[in-house]
Scaffold this motif. Sequence first.
Motif, PDB file in Angstrom:
ATOM      1  N   CYS A  27      10.220  41.922  14.656  1.00 20.31           N
ATOM      2  CA  CYS A  27       8.965  41.264  15.924  1.00 20.31           C
ATOM      3  C   CYS A  27       9.421  42.842  16.847  1.00 20.31           C
ATOM      4  O   CYS A  27       9.171  42.938  17.910  1.00 20.31           O
TER       5      CYS A  27
ATOM      6  N   CYS B 274      11.137  36.480  16.026  1.00 18.52           N
ATOM      7  CA  CYS B 274      11.724  37.360  14.944  1.00 18.52           C
ATOM      8  C   CYS B 274      12.277  38.839  15.579  1.00 18.52           C
ATOM      9  O   CYS B 274      12.205  39.017  16.471  1.00 18.52           O
TER      10      CYS B 274
ATOM     11  N   CYS C 102       5.666  41.870  12.182  1.00 24.01           N
ATOM     12  CA  CYS C 102       7.407  41.785  10.787  1.00 24.01           C
ATOM     13  C   CYS C 102       6.648  41.671   9.285  1.00 24.01           C
ATOM     14  O   CYS C 102       7.308  41.918   8.065  1.00 24.01           O
TER      15      CYS C 102
ATOM     16  N   ALA D 264       1.728  38.854  11.778  1.00 25.68           N
ATOM     17  CA  ALA D 264       3.083  39.354  12.712  1.00 25.68           C
ATOM     18  C   ALA D 264       3.673  40.767  12.005  1.00 25.68           C
ATOM     19  O   ALA D 264       3.051  41.248  11.431  1.00 25.68           O
TER      20      ALA D 264
ATOM     21  N   HIS E  18       6.838  34.966  16.978  1.00 23.49           N
ATOM     22  CA  HIS E  18       6.701  36.822  16.538  1.00 23.49           C
ATOM     23  C   HIS E  18       5.439  37.538  17.345  1.00 23.49           C
ATOM     24  O   HIS E  18       4.540  36.222  18.347  1.00 23.49           O
TER      25      HIS E  18
HETATM   26 ZN   LIG Z   1       8.221  38.362  13.279  1.00 25.18          ZN
END
Ligand SMILES: [Zn+2]
Length: 70
Positions: free
Chosen positions: A61, A58, A34, A32, A23
């Motif tokens: 991300c 990710c 996200c 992170a 991430h």
């Molecule tokens: Zn992420």
Amino acid sequence: MGIYEMMAEYAGGGTAGPIVQWHMIRDNGTTALCGVRLDPAAEKVSDEAWGHTREKFCHTCGALYLRQVP
Ligand SMILES: [Zn+2]
């Protein structure tokens, strides 16, 4: 403009398992981009490694990172 680094998410939580994915974190945080909370002891690498890791990155991300970094 913050400082971005990649941080690892491990299988089963904690930092003992294999890395599931990477991430992106900002300004030395542990959440992170996200929204996933990462272990403070998790491995970190420079965002320059983005796209060069063996494990996947990710997607959320990645999208947010591309939007935030010019
Ligand atoms: Zn992420």
